[in-house]
Design an enzyme around this catalytic site. Structure first.
Site, short mmCIF file in Angstrom:
data_model
loop_
_atom_site.label_atom_id
_atom_site.label_comp_id
_atom_site.label_asym_id
_atom_site.label_seq_id
_atom_site.Cartn_x
_atom_site.Cartn_y
_atom_site.Cartn_z
N GLY A 9 3.35 -0.66 2.14
CA GLY A 9 2.72 -1.33 3.28
C GLY A 9 2.26 -0.33 4.34
O GLY A 9 1.89 0.80 4.04
N SER A 10 2.33 -0.75 5.58
CA SER A 10 1.77 0.05 6.67
C SER A 10 2.55 1.34 6.95
O SER A 10 2.06 2.20 7.69
CB SER A 10 1.70 -0.78 7.95
OG SER A 10 0.75 -1.82 7.80
#
Length: 648
Positions: free
Chosen positions: A326-327
């Protein structure tokens, strides 16, 4: 003197020398025979008397003491306990079934145990001692010892068995030992004779398996007198073996215990790493299991319960689990863009809430967009569109190169089971794996840690430690062997300009401490412990255009196993980094709401070397934190009341 007289005298001298040599040889032979007779009559008299009585000498291997495993503070994590057991040897027992029946009159042996013993006796050589029962009480052991004259081939023995005093806390790291199987033997070209001893235990998983050769030690020997009926008469000699190597790990048992307690109830994993030297202080996968069950013999009911648990307690999520990061992966994309020159330190990108390419829209998590942002602001607010744009300028191969430099997509050499390599995809990888060309959308997804990108919590901890230190720190788990420190090599530089690293670090600082930071609620307020971090939320399902049009279904409305994973990485102190933490909560929905508060508690415990003071938390959260700490099941209960007192 006449020649004939001289010849006569020379002949006599020659005869005299030969006589002396012959006499000396005879004396030497007599002396050797005398010494041999003395040895046989005096020193070996008992052995020959034994043979005259029909007795024999047997050689028995003595299993060595397995090496002990300690934490960094010298606290025992894996030890050996005394184990009373009874064995039977077929060639000495005669009628095995009859002897076994007599033995069952003295100690409880179930029908299943008896059948397993008979099966093992048929499989093993006649001279091999087969364990009938172990972990006997002293009373049971004594009854057998008293009755051994009536039990041919039966031997009561005192051995050592593995024990894990910390139970589930270190199960995935240490692993466990178990009896040698045929499969184990087939993997070895020249097995150690010890492994032929029935029910001899070796490492099956974790450190126990990976460092088996060092932990096992080498066997000793017993010379025992056995009479014609197969009964042991006495021990003639003994040579002790060499114990296994004692290991000291880099782990801290208190931090490990706290991390487990803090993750209780979740399907999660966390890694704590010293950014200065790569020492792993805690590496946790939850839920866990008690490795002592496997040593003593786990029941089918217990094993079934572990296998059917949807939180997968037997899987080590910390090194085996691979997830879209993810981020948290945006720091890699940012560094790749800065190094390539695709994005300048002060360049900005406009975010309207989506990024459109070839008629397809890739959405930002913020529907209305973030407006114009530079790299530092994009990290602070976790703007997807900024990194979509950056990825198109830099390309996937340079992003993958940076990922490898940061420790993602490589297999780290730790003595743990099934350490995963992860994946930082490239064009060539996709072509080789799927026989397909790389697409623009693949790069866009990879730029925010989705798509093909996969990482374990270990990868993310290494990534964070390298970012914080600016060096290629390598994770390590073994601190010393037999008291001798394992040397740590000086980590080389990442080779990235300090200005670029500073920009990315400042972005992570702003995530926690900036006005628009995505994890500001989980900040640390003590200035000397201030934390930098990055949230991540990875999707486990595709959101269709139709769902997006009518409104994306919230995680709270979805079944547990369809919710997003929650991730968080962080390090502290910001000004002088010491520890890095990575954490994933499977299906935890949000990195900022679920993962960040847990990671903060674990990081603070490492910084405080115990339960952190309440004044490290925002004032409005302190009552909640107090209640949370009071509810934790910690290894040192007395520390709960004394360790959280405010410094104020």
């Amino acid at each position: 003197m006449p020649k004939s007289q001289k010849d006569t005298q020379a002949g006599r001298a020659s005869i005299t020398r030969r006589g002396l040599m012959l006499g000396a040889a005879q004396v030497a032979i007599v002396a050797v025979l005398g010494m041999r007779m003395r040895k046989m009559q005096l020193e070996q008299a008992d052995d020959y008397r034994m043979l005259a009585d029909g007795n024999s000498v047997k050689i028995r291997l003595i299993p060595p003491a397995r090496g002990l495993i300690y934490d960094r503070n010298g606290v025992l994590l894996a030890g050996n306990e005394q184990n009373y057991r009874v064995t039977i040897t077929r060639e000495d027992a005669g009628n095995v079934e009859e002897v076994l029946a007599d033995l069952r009159q003295l100690i409880p042996v179930t029908d299943t145990q008896a059948e397993e013993t008979l099966t093992e006796i048929r499989r093993q050589p006649p001279h091999a001692p087969i364990t009938v029962a172990e972990r006997l009480s002293w009373e049971e052991f004594s009854r057998i010892a008293v009755n051994t004259p009536a039990l041919p081939g039966v031997s009561p023995e005192v051995g050592l068995s593995r024990i894990y005093p910390r139970g589930p806390d270190f199960a995935h790291v240490l692993g466990y030992v178990g009896a040698v199987s045929d499969y184990d033997l087939k993997k070895l070209e020249d097995p150690d004779p010890l492994l032929r001893i029935p029910k001899f235990q070796i490492g099956k998983t974790g450190v126990e398996a990976k460092l088996e050769d060092e932990l096992r030690g080498s066997a000793g020997q017993r010379r025992i007198e056995v009479n014609s009926l197969g009964r042991e008469m006495r021990e003639l000699g003994r040579r002790e073996g060499d114990p296994g190597v004692n290991l000291q790990l880099t782990l801290d048992y208190r931090l490990q215990n706290f991390a487990h307690a803090r993750l209780k109830g979740e399907s999660a994993a966390a890694v704590v790493m010293d950014v200065t030297n790569g020492d792993i202080l805690a590496i946790v996968s939850d839920p866990s299991f008690d490795p002592n069950m496997f040593v003593r013999g786990i029941s089918s009911v217990e094993y079934k319960a572990l296998m059917e648990n949807d939180h997968r307690p037997l899987a080590d999520k910390s090194v085996q689990g691979l997830y879209p990061p993810g981020s948290t992966f945006k720091v890699v994309t940012a560094l790749a863009a800065l190094e390539s020159g695709a994005i300048g330190a002060d360049d900005t990108v406009y975010c309207p809430g989506y990024f459109e390419v070839a008629g397809r829209r890739f959405h930002c998590w913020k529907h209305g967009g973030h407006g114009r942002l530079n790299v530092q602001q994009a990290l602070e607010q976790s703007c997807d569109v900024f990194f979509y744009e950056a990825s198109q300028r830099v390309g996937i191969d340079k992003i993958a190169d940076m990922a490898h430099r940061m420790g993602v997509g490589v297999r780290h050499d730790l003595p743990m089971s099934a350490v995963a390599e992860g994946l930082a995809p490239t064009r060539a990888w996709k072509r080789e794996r799927y026989n397909k060309e790389w697409l623009i959308g693949d790069t866009i997804n990879a730029s925010i840690g989705q798509g093909y990108v996969l990482a374990s919590p270990l990868h993310l901890a290494v990534m964070t430690a390298r970012l914080a230190s600016g060096k290629v720190v390598v994770p390590r788990l073994v601190r010393a062997k037999n008291g001798v420190e394992v040397p740590v090599e000086e980590a080389p530089s990442l080779g990235l300009p300090e200005g670029w690293l500073r920009r990315v670090r400042q972005g992570m600082d702003d995530v926690m401490n900036g006005r628009h930071g995505t994890a500001a609620k989980a900040r640390i307020v003590l200035s000397n412990w201030k934390m930098a971090g990055k949230t991540g939320t990875s999707q486990v399902r595709n959101i269709t255009a139709a769902e997006r049009a009518r409104g994306v279904i919230s995680n709270a409305q979805l079944p547990w196993n369809r919710r997003d994973h929650a991730l968080f990485v962080c390090y502290a102190p910001v000004d002088n980094p010491k520890y890095a933490v990575s954490l994933i909560v499977e299906h935890g929905s949000g990195g900022s709401s679920t993962a960040a508060p847990i990671a903060r508690d674990i990081l603070l415990f490492a910084l405080a070397d115990g339960l952190p003071p309440l004044d490290a938390y925002p004032s409005g959260q302190r009552n909640e934190v107090q209640a949370r700490f009071d509810a934790l099941d910690l290894v040192n209960p007395e520390a709960v009341s004394s360790g959280i007192k405010s410094r104020a």
